[in-house]
Design a protein around this motif. Structure first.
Motif, short mmCIF file in Angstrom:
data_model
loop_
_atom_site.label_atom_id
_atom_site.label_comp_id
_atom_site.label_asym_id
_atom_site.label_seq_id
_atom_site.Cartn_x
_atom_site.Cartn_y
_atom_site.Cartn_z
N UNK A 126 1.67 10.07 -1.75
CA UNK A 126 3.00 10.37 -2.30
C UNK A 126 3.36 11.82 -1.99
N UNK A 127 2.39 12.71 -2.20
CA UNK A 127 2.65 14.13 -1.94
C UNK A 127 3.03 14.36 -0.47
N UNK A 178 7.08 1.83 3.93
CA UNK A 178 7.50 0.74 3.05
C UNK A 178 7.46 1.15 1.59
N UNK A 179 6.49 2.01 1.27
CA UNK A 179 6.44 2.49 -0.12
C UNK A 179 7.70 3.31 -0.42
N UNK A 233 -3.60 6.57 -9.26
CA UNK A 233 -4.65 6.58 -8.25
C UNK A 233 -4.54 7.87 -7.43
N UNK A 234 -5.67 8.54 -7.27
CA UNK A 234 -5.66 9.84 -6.57
C UNK A 234 -5.20 9.72 -5.13
N UNK A 235 -5.73 8.72 -4.42
CA UNK A 235 -5.34 8.58 -3.01
C UNK A 235 -3.85 8.29 -2.89
N UNK A 245 0.84 -1.20 0.00
CA UNK A 245 0.00 0.00 0.00
C UNK A 245 0.88 1.25 0.00
N UNK A 246 0.34 2.32 -0.59
CA UNK A 246 1.05 3.61 -0.61
C UNK A 246 1.11 4.22 0.77
N UNK A 247 0.27 3.74 1.66
CA UNK A 247 0.19 4.33 3.00
C UNK A 247 -1.01 5.24 3.15
#
Ligand code: SF4
Ligand code: SF4
Lengths: 535, 310
Positions: free
Chosen positions: A492-493, A460-461, A485-487, A434-436
């Motif tokens: 990421x931001x 982890x990402x 993916x927006x979320x 998962x991106x978190x």
């Protein structure tokens, strides 16, 4: 490290299992001593509960009287009972019952969980910890054997308000990525149980994160979008996107809105219009160039693709999903295509499938196969040499592990990337991390929760991204983290760019897949992705 | 003493078998009759075959359902026989869990062979190493092989798991009292079986002749060690359907009815009828945003009027 056993879960320690920066597993180049968590003001600490791990996702008010404490416990027990009643939970009864009854506590799921591992393996973050709390409470209060024999049948957790509050917070320490479920030899789904517990808190006790419920799904249903954008503001934003397109490609495109009978109704996560307008702009450029008969909708349920209910509340989920489908019906479109948003795609295409009865069974699909068909149809000419920079691809859990959409995005990249520039992350495809930002984390910004998320959930990402770019970390080489993916972009931001400083340190930027596609279009005079302006 | 061993090896065993069959059957009925849940697939879904998820295709709803039975059977076979997911993701536990499960499978085969042997003997053919029938000789040795191998591997696996429960911190911390009860019960089942075999029944002739008496509904009182073996097996059977060890049944539903259930909604289908019925259930959740004591269909607000949108 402090050991926490299930039976101690209701202890009245000031903080049951504190998360300290030095507990975390450092990523390459990181000094844990530099991490400073937000200091909580004493008056806030006196008012709200931070006693699980020192963080608060829910701003739970500390009960002041015995009556208030009892009310918390009783309300939780009522909700727990309802979870196993078919009238109240038909949509997930079978998975809930099975996952509650048949865990063998083999701990196989533990090492699959990025949050547990990256926390330095704290007991409370084990994927099977919170379900085990649920099990022991259920046994203790709802089974004859538990009532009579207590600990001898595994019912050794006495309920108090702290157990309820700790559990409420703990279910918001899981991104519902279902990585743990995918390794369980039995098939037990700890992620599902996180969500089921969230349902008790929301559907019975009215407890949910502010950004997910009140200013999330409630606002969505009230004004048309969880961003607060109403239909009028939506139409304004479309004009703004047309301006962006004109500026970027030197000619104006009229974005179709409310076109009746179109083949495709495209629904974006409305966060794109606000935070990443280049993304809907890129979609418009591609769809126009491919000659598709498409439209957006300005109906109050037709332009926001998110469905926060999928994270915490079945009633909200059903309201949003059916509202979106009805908006499409009104326009008489042939199908709905969901833009680059993982949870929105899964919610509307997959989970809501079993709510779409009668004439609501309108076809719905994710955007990646359609984008792939645009690339392979030859309707648009792409010049892969225009994407001559290293790119890695993030697999959104919702699209990949939960829907099996794996090859379209890779096939697209094969066609639009300069040779040797695309590299997979370790653990790609259904094995992804998962991106978190999953399960609402990307939008949850109250109290000090963002500290927890950016430091731990996305850790982890961050590790994977560095690994993918390890041969070109030099900041003189611009690099692109592609997250369709927006979320995931939100995560990421906030984490990779702002918290871990990847832009500054390594010159890594992030954006979606369509931006890369447009960047490679032969008909576009200037590069669509501009490294200076971006983010 | 004889009447006690007779009771254990006859009536108690009958009661245990009947209880196991009835309660397990009821559980199966219960799981099967639950309402159809919302989609909650987990990929890869093996019956979708090499092309993978339909969601990867444009206009996937027009495509036929993918049924690659061989892929599904292959995946199921690896999971059932070898516990593939544990092997891949937790080799440490697999080293004990696999022998335990293999031991159970071998013992199940052994039981089937014992019953076959009893029937063959009832037909007048002796099951023994010097039997005139080659098949009976094979049966004789196969029974010994499966019985001994099953009990030994099962016991070794159980001891391994118990060891982990005591000496692996994480395994110990997450275990509850029942975890130990289950493992000690397995220890007694396999241990008593080995004890009886070693001391009184090396060729399984006793157990075979006792099975003959059970099959003909005229149970006799066997040797004490065999009665003990039957006692622990009966306790196991009586307890199994009420315990989490019934996960071998649950696993079917986890895989087929949840992770791999990719049936799409089709107008007029049984699925649609089931869901429509469920949507009419009245819920009584209490949060302020929910209309309690109203049906699920009534939770969906009607299309909003134009003036509300402004
Ligand atoms: S959820 Fe599955 S993998 Fe995790 S402890 Fe339970 S049985 Fe083992
Ligand atoms: S769903 Fe993901 S975050 Fe939650 S426990 Fe499982 S692996 Fe961890």
């Amino acid at each position: 490290m402090k050991k926490i056993l299930i039976k101690d879960f209701g202890s009245d320690d000031e903080v049951l299992s504190p998360l300290n920066p030095e507990d975390l597993l450092p990523i390459p180049g990181e000094n844990l001593e530099d991490i400073k968590f937000k200091k909580i003001k004493p008056e806030t600490l006196a008012k709200y509960d931070f006693s699980l791990d020192g963080f608060s996702a829910l701003s739970l008010p500390i009960p002041q009287t015995k009556e208030e404490e009892e009310a918390i416990v009783n309300s939780f027990l009522k909700g727990l009972e309802k979870l196993f009643v078919k009238e109240n939970n038909w949509g997930f009864l079978q998975p809930s019952v099975l996952s509650t009854e048949y865990c063998m506590q083999c701990n196989t799921c533990n090492e699959a969980c990025p949050i547990y591992v990256e926390s330095g393996r704290k007991d409370i973050y084990r994927p099977n910890f919170r379900p085990e709390v649920l099990r022991r409470i259920y046994k203790r209060y709802f089974s004859t054997s538990g009532k009579l024999l207590g600990k001898w049948v595994g019912a050794d957790l006495e309920l108090n308000w702290r157990v309820v509050y700790h559990l409420a917070e703990l279910v918001y320490r899981c991104t519902i990525c279902r990585r743990c479920a995918s390794v369980c030899p039995i098939g037990v789904d700890n992620a599902l149980l996180s969500r089921e517990l969230r349902k008790i808190f929301s559907q019975e006790m009215g407890i949910a994160p502010e950004n997910v419920h009140r200013s999330g799904s409630m606002q969505h249903l009230r004004v048309g979008s969880s961003t607060g954008m109403n239909p009028v503001a939506f139409k304004d934003s479309i004009e703004f996107i047309e301006d962006i397109i004109e500026e970027k490609i030197g000619r104006r495109i009229t974005i179709p809105v409310d076109k009746e009978g179109a083949d495709i109704l495209l629904i974006h996560n409305a966060g794109e219009y606000v935070s990443w307008p280049e993304n809907p702009a890129a979609f418009a450029i591609l769809f126009e160039a491919a000659g598709l008969n498409w439209t957006l909708s300005s109906d109050s349920m037709g332009y926001e693709g998110v469905n926060y209910g999928v994270w915490y509340d079945d009633v909200q989920f059903a309201r949003v999903a059916l509202g979106q489908i009805k908006a499409a019906k009104k326009l008489g479109v042939k199908k709905i295509v969901v833009g680059e948003c993982g949870h929105a795609t899964k919610a509307l295409v997959s989970i809501a499938d079993r709510l779409a009865v009668g004439d609501l069974a309108i076809p719905r699909e994710g955007c990646l196969p359609l984008l792939e068909s645009i690339v392979t149809s030859g309707k648009i000419k792409f010049d892969p040499s225009r994407n001559n920079f290293p790119v890695t691809l993030h697999d959104p859990c919702n699209m990949v592990r939960l829907m099996g959409i794996i090859s379209p995005q890779r096939n697209i990249l094969k066609h639009i990337m300069a040779p040797g520039m695309f590299r997979e992350m370790p653990n790609c495809g259904v094995d992804n991390y998962c991106c978190g930002g999953g399960s609402g984390f990307a939008v949850m910004n109250t109290q000090n929760f963002p500290n927890w998320r950016d430091n731990l959930a996305s850790r982890h990402k961050a590790r994977q991204v560095l690994e993918a770019f390890k041969d070109c970390l030099d900041p003189s080489i611009p690099k692109y983290y592609c997250a369709p993916c927006s979320n995931c972009k939100g995560a990421a931001r906030d984490s990779l760019i702002e918290h871990f400083g990847f832009r500054e340190k390594y010159n890594i930027i992030y954006a979606g897949l369509v931006e890369l596609m447009v960047n490679a279009m032969v008909d576009i005079p200037e590069p669509f992705i501009s490294w200076e302006e971006e983010f | 003493m004889d009447s006690l061993t007779w009771f254990i090896s006859g009536p108690l065993l009958y009661i245990a078998v009947i209880t196991f069959v009835v309660v397990t059957g009821k559980k199966i009925l219960y799981f099967s009759s639950m309402p159809r849940h919302l989609r909650w697939d987990l990929y890869p879904v093996p019956h979708q075959g090499p092309e993978g998820s339909k969601y990867q295709k444009v206009d996937f709803s027009k495509l036929k359902p993918q049924v690659h039975l061989m892929h599904e059977l292959w995946e199921m076979g690896q999971e059932i026989l070898f516990i593939k997911r544990a092997f891949k993701n937790n080799p440490k536990i697999w080293k004990s869990s696999f022998p335990l499960h293999a031991g159970i499978y071998l013992c199940a085969v052994w039981m089937a062979l014992v019953i076959c042997g009893a029937i063959v003997e009832l037909a007048g053919i002796p099951v023994y190493k010097t039997s005139p029938s080659t098949l009976a000789v094979v049966l004789y040795y196969a029974t010994i092989l499966c019985g001994v191998a099953g009990a030994v591997t099962g016991l070794a696996g159980t001891i391994g798991l118990l060891w982990m429960r005591y000496f692996d911190e994480g395994m110990r911390d997450m275990a509850d009292f029942i975890t130990y009860v289950n493992l000690y019960l397995m220890l007694l089942v396999f241990g008593s079986a080995l004890l009886a075999w070693w001391n009184v029944d090396p060729g399984y002739n006793w157990i075979r002749s006792h099975t003959m008496s059970l099959v003909t509904l005229k149970p006799v009182a066997p040797d004490l060690l065999i009665a003990m073996e039957i006692f622990w097996f009966s306790v196991f059977l009586l307890y199994l359907p009420f315990s989490r060890m019934l996960h071998f049944v649950a696993k079917y539903y986890f895989y087929h009815d949840i992770m791999w259930d990719d049936e799409s909604m089709k107008p007029g289908s049984k699925l649609e009828q089931d869901v429509i019925a469920s949507l009419h259930y009245k819920l009584n959740w209490n949060a302020p945003h929910i209309t309690s004591d109203a049906a699920w269909v009534d939770q969906i607000p009607a299309d909003r009027k134009e003036e509300d949108k402004k």
